[in-house]
Write a protein that holds these residues in place. Structure first.
Motif, PDB file in Angstrom:
ATOM      1  N   ASP A 152       0.829  -1.200   0.000  1.00 34.18           N
ATOM      2  CA  ASP A 152       0.000   0.000   0.000  1.00 34.18           C
ATOM      3  C   ASP A 152       0.871   1.262   0.000  1.00 34.18           C
ATOM      4  O   ASP A 152       1.810   1.372   0.799  1.00 34.18           O
ATOM      5  N   PRO A 153       0.572   2.247  -0.883  1.00 36.02           N
ATOM      6  CA  PRO A 153       1.410   3.449  -0.962  1.00 36.02           C
ATOM      7  C   PRO A 153       1.355   4.333   0.280  1.00 36.02           C
ATOM      8  O   PRO A 153       2.225   5.192   0.465  1.00 36.02           O
ATOM      9  N   ASP A 154       0.323   4.145   1.141  1.00 37.38           N
ATOM     10  CA  ASP A 154       0.208   4.945   2.366  1.00 37.38           C
ATOM     11  C   ASP A 154       0.656   4.209   3.620  1.00 37.38           C
ATOM     12  O   ASP A 154       1.194   4.824   4.542  1.00 37.38           O
ATOM     13  N   SER A 160       0.681  10.676   0.078  1.00 39.87           N
ATOM     14  CA  SER A 160       1.711   9.645   0.175  1.00 39.87           C
ATOM     15  C   SER A 160       3.074  10.226  -0.174  1.00 39.87           C
ATOM     16  O   SER A 160       3.186  11.218  -0.900  1.00 39.87           O
ATOM     17  N   GLU A 161       4.110   9.590   0.387  1.00 45.22           N
ATOM     18  CA  GLU A 161       5.482  10.033   0.098  1.00 45.22           C
ATOM     19  C   GLU A 161       5.771   9.994  -1.401  1.00 45.22           C
ATOM     20  O   GLU A 161       6.518  10.823  -1.926  1.00 45.22           O
ATOM     21  N   ALA A 162       5.169   9.007  -2.113  1.00 44.26           N
ATOM     22  CA  ALA A 162       5.409   8.879  -3.552  1.00 44.26           C
ATOM     23  C   ALA A 162       4.874  10.094  -4.304  1.00 44.26           C
ATOM     24  O   ALA A 162       5.539  10.625  -5.211  1.00 44.26           O
ATOM     25  N   LYS A 163       3.686  10.569  -3.926  1.00 43.36           N
ATOM     26  CA  LYS A 163       3.101  11.741  -4.599  1.00 43.36           C
ATOM     27  C   LYS A 163       3.955  12.978  -4.360  1.00 43.36           C
ATOM     28  O   LYS A 163       4.215  13.770  -5.268  1.00 43.36           O
ATOM     29  N   VAL A 164       4.406  13.154  -3.108  1.00 41.98           N
ATOM     30  CA  VAL A 164       5.241  14.307  -2.777  1.00 41.98           C
ATOM     31  C   VAL A 164       6.557  14.236  -3.531  1.00 41.98           C
ATOM     32  O   VAL A 164       7.043  15.233  -4.082  1.00 41.98           O
TER      33      VAL A 164
END
Length: 482
Positions: free
Chosen positions: A102-104, A280-284
């Motif tokens: 999960d990305p979160d 999520s860290e990925a989006k940032v």
């Protein structure tokens, strides 16, 4: 540790951060921790962008005018745009691999190697570790060389101004490398990425400073020339350049451009500083990457193209220290001071993953050793006997190797070529395919593999060009001659 009975003794209990739990009633302490029990991360799009810009807009920008001179007005800018696109695209794939699942809420991967271990495993983890850490060591050596060249250039600029351009103004770069090493020993005692955010911001400002000065001087020189220099195909084959040299230099230029965009090897480590979801860290990280790569590409195109426009085939391999410019000498001094300050920060950004890796291994092997674990904190510094000993030894080794190999352009090209394919392309592509379960033989799978193979060919060719140039330089070089 003694057992205490709840709230009556809550002020007497000294609990290590990793032992804090909500069940124990330590709500205040637990609020300071992330989902993995580590101190709460505070990074944002802007701090991540500062780390990336510090890593990306490095000394590599200074060699871009030379790289474009080898390739010409058509292939040079096209190659820069191509590397920018590939770097951005594969960085977005790599950002998805920070968490497994999960990305979160999925398991965090703290380092590039952790991500490879979670997604690919096996011998690929060892291969990744060897390439990544060898590249980081190489970058440390390259930055030591670059900083000494800039410090030496400050002295030479003053000498040229006083004595005229006919004076060779020769001096050794060895003392400057030693000075840079001493400074790095001091800053190396800052324990990790979270504590060097301010150093990255200062370094990012410095990178814009010297890039802007180089750009301004290039524009001024072009106006003075009365027009653009250069040609569509780059340096012409003739008395000074053989056809073989033209080929090797063109290949090395690809390595220089690849090095200028190199930051994927520390992307996961930078992502590990970003505050917990949402978002999520990925989006940032994707947003930080887009901001950073777009910003650096604009600077690279301007600096590289204006440097080539100003000097044409005579573009030096280091725009601000190869003495394409002599005046105003004070402005050159400001630019070179900015380069040195930037490289102090950039060295730390690239070396912190090495420091963290060795120290994690040492803590796991000898958890009860006071030599390793006992610390004295002074501001941002965390002093321990082990950290002081090992990090100082690392800086000393990279400094001595830099003294042996003071070939700025050649080292930059080789590092960029060797690390570009595996760290920027291969592992991000393979991990993304595994994590997203991209079907083998599907259109997306074929496109990703085609991208990877194409970049492998470019990396091999660029490495060959850089090695050929290093061999030529070694024929006339004496170690420690500076």
């Amino acid at each position: 540790m003694a057992v205490h009975d709840g709230a009556n003794n809550k002020h007497e209990v000294a609990v290590a951060p990793m032992e804090v739990s909500v069940e124990a009633g330590n709500f205040q302490e637990a609020d300071r921790l992330d989902d993995d029990g580590r101190p709460r991360r505070t990074g944002t799009v802007w701090t991540a962008s500062a780390h990336i810009i510090t890593a990306v807009i490095g000394s590599g920008v200074l060699s871009l005018a030379w790289a474009i001179a080898q390739l010409g007005w058509v292939a040079g800018p096209a190659a820069m745009l191509l590397f920018a696109f590939v770097t951005y695209y594969t960085a977005t794939l790599l950002a998805e691999c920070y968490r497994t699942g999960d990305p979160d809420t999925g398991k965090r991967n703290y380092t590039y190697m952790d991500a490879v271990r979670s997604n690919l495993g096996g011998a690929k983890v060892v291969f990744c570790g060897v390439i990544q850490y060898a590249n980081l060591v190489g970058v440390a050596i390259g930055y030591t060389i670059a900083s000494s060249i800039s410090m030496k250039a400050i002295r030479r600029a003053g000498c040229f101004h006083t004595n005229g351009h006919g004076d060779p103004c020769n001096s050794s770069s060895i003392p400057y490398m030693i000075l840079f090493g001493v400074v790095q020993i001091l800053f190396s005692q800052i324990p990790d990425f979270d504590q060097i955010w301010w150093l990255s911001i200062v370094a990012a400002v410095m990178s814009f400073t010297y890039s802007s000065i180089g750009l301004a001087l290039g524009i001024a020189q072009t106006i003075s020339n009365g027009g653009f220099k250069g040609s569509l195909t780059g340096i012409s084959i003739g008395a000074d350049v053989t056809s073989t040299q033209k080929i090797w230099h063109s290949l090395q230029a690809f390595g220089d451009i690849a090095f200028a965009y190199s930051f994927s090897n520390i992307l996961i480590e930078i992502q590990d500083t970003i505050k917990a979801p949402p978002p999520s860290e990925a989006k940032v990280m994707k947003k930080a990457t887009s901001v950073s790569v777009a910003t650096t590409t604009v600077f690279y195109m301007l600096c590289g193209c204006m440097g080539y426009a100003a000097f044409g085939d005579a573009a030096p391999d280091n725009l601000l220290t190869g003495f394409g410019f002599y005046e105003p000498f004070w402005l050159l001094d400001v630019a070179n001071v900015a380069i040195v300050v930037h490289l102090v920060g950039a060295y730390q950004v690239f070396c912190q993953p090495i420091f963290a890796f060795v120290e994690r291994r040492a803590n796991a092997a000898w958890p009860d050793s006071a030599f390793i674990s006992r610390e004295l904190r002074v501001g941002p510094f965390a002093l321990s006997v082990f950290r002081l000993t090992w990090r100082s030894a690392f800086v000393c080794v990279t400094t001595v190797v830099a003294m042996l190999l003071p070939f700025f352009g050649n080292v930059v090209g080789f590092l960029g070529a060797v690390s570009f394919w595996p760290l920027t392309v291969y592992f991000p592509v393979e991990m993304y395919i595994k994590q997203r379960r991209v079907p083998r033989g599907s259109t997306k799978w074929i496109c990703l593999q085609t991208l990877s193979i194409s970049c492998l060919i470019v990396s091999i060719a660029a490495a060959a060009g850089s090695i050929a140039d290093v061999i030529d330089a070694l024929k006339v070089y004496r170690p420690f001659s500076g």
